[in-house]
Design an enzyme around this catalytic site. Structure first.
Site, PDB file in Angstrom:
ATOM      1  N   ASP A 208     -39.629 -15.922  13.964  1.00 42.96           N
ATOM      2  CA  ASP A 208     -38.281 -15.873  13.381  1.00 42.96           C
ATOM      3  C   ASP A 208     -37.407 -14.798  14.029  1.00 42.96           C
ATOM      4  O   ASP A 208     -36.248 -14.649  13.670  1.00 42.96           O
ATOM      5  CB  ASP A 208     -38.395 -15.611  11.865  1.00 42.96           C
ATOM      6  N   SER A 232     -31.327 -17.577   8.513  1.00 42.87           N
ATOM      7  CA  SER A 232     -32.232 -18.714   8.649  1.00 42.87           C
ATOM      8  C   SER A 232     -32.162 -19.578   7.391  1.00 42.87           C
ATOM      9  O   SER A 232     -32.148 -19.051   6.270  1.00 42.87           O
ATOM     10  CB  SER A 232     -33.670 -18.226   8.860  1.00 42.87           C
ATOM     11  N   GLN A 282     -36.169 -24.534  13.808  1.00 41.80           N
ATOM     12  CA  GLN A 282     -35.469 -23.781  12.772  1.00 41.80           C
ATOM     13  C   GLN A 282     -33.992 -24.123  12.793  1.00 41.80           C
ATOM     14  O   GLN A 282     -33.410 -24.367  13.861  1.00 41.80           O
ATOM     15  CB  GLN A 282     -35.627 -22.264  12.991  1.00 41.80           C
TER      16      GLN A 282
END
Length: 289
Positions: A208, A232, A282
């Site tokens: 991430d 995110s 993502q």
């Protein structure tokens, strides 16, 4: 609290079990406005893995970031045992902070078995070896002269060594010509031990950190004054082969589309021999500030 950032990461992933299928994770008090999403995803996966057979490694996870977490406030992870089959195990995890759900994760674990065939895509391009590249902090220092105090503190706490395969762009003319692609070498800054679950959750943490860079590259410098507030929204990973997160891995990233305030990014993670280890997707939210 240990001083080494890699040891701190292992400590962060060592959750306290407070009841059957209920775990509590620390959330360090830091200057950030919200808890780092990779931390929540990594801790949630630890809690799921602690309720499964160690002989069944995780093969996929799908997660949603629902609310920003507050630094310094513990996070409780509630695990639901959805399925325990002959080959697959499924767990659903809800992360709760101060009575509010901030994150959901579903993870699937698979008993290893022989396959009838195998193939993979190679990295999109050849990149320099990590030892020939400057660290992220050194590259920023080469442009700014020195790191701002907040960045210097962040660099000292960073559990992963990050090295961009391409020179960071600062000139607006370079940014306008850039494709939405990025590649970085990464590894933990110190040993993480020998527990495969720790390495899987540490890489989940790292996944991430830079993936949404690919969305921003054609728009603004990656480091400096941001023109967008970024968060995110969801995160998915597929784990293909065993690996160690304290050995160099290449994170090959691209963004196929950004529109409507959201940007999609895809990543493929390889070891130094070019074997694909993990696939990542993502979506992020981007709002002008």
């Amino acid at each position: 609290m240990t001083a080494n950032p890699a040891e701190r990461l292992v400590d962060l992933l060592d959750l306290e079990q407070i009841e059957v299928d209920i775990f509590r994770g620390r959330s360090p008090e830091e200057s950030a406005q919200r808890v780092f999403g990779g931390q929540v995803a990594g801790q949630a996966l630890v809690s799921a893995g602690r309720t499964t057979d160690p002989g069944r490694p995780v093969h996929s996870l799908h997660a949603y970031f629902l609310r920003p977490g507050r630094p310094g406030v513990p996070i409780v992870y509630q695990v639901e045992r959805v399925r325990d089959g002959r080959s697959f195990t499924t767990r659903r995890v809800t992360a709760v902070q101060q009575g509010r759900t901030i994150f959901n994760l579903t993870a699937s674990f698979h008993k290893p078995e022989p396959g009838g065939f195998t193939h993979q895509l190679p990295p999109a391009r050849q990149v320099p070896e990590p030892e020939s590249l400057p660290s992220l902090a050194d590259e920023i220092r080469s442009h700014l002269g020195e790191l701002p105090e907040e960045w210097e503190l962040l660099a000292r706490r960073q559990p992963f060594d990050i090295r961009y395969a391409d020179r960071l762009r600062w000139d607006p003319r370079e940014i306008a010509e850039a494709e939405p692609r990025s590649a970085v070498w990464m590894r933990a800054v110190g040993p993480l031990g020998d527990d495969p679950l720790v390495h899987t959750c540490a890489l989940t943490y790292a996944s991430d950190m830079t993936l949404l860079d690919a969305v921003r590259i054609p728009v603004e410098p990656l480091w400096g004054q941001r023109g967008f507030d970024m968060a995110s929204l969801d995160h998915a990973m597929w784990f293909h082969r065993p690996f160690r997160a304290d050995e160099w891995f290449l994170y090959d990233q691209e963004s196929p589309i950004a529109t409507g305030g959201r940007g999609l990014a895809r990543g493929r993670i390889y070891d130094r021999e070019g074997r694909m280890l993990v696939s990542v997707v993502q979506e992020g939210l981007f709002r002008a500030v």
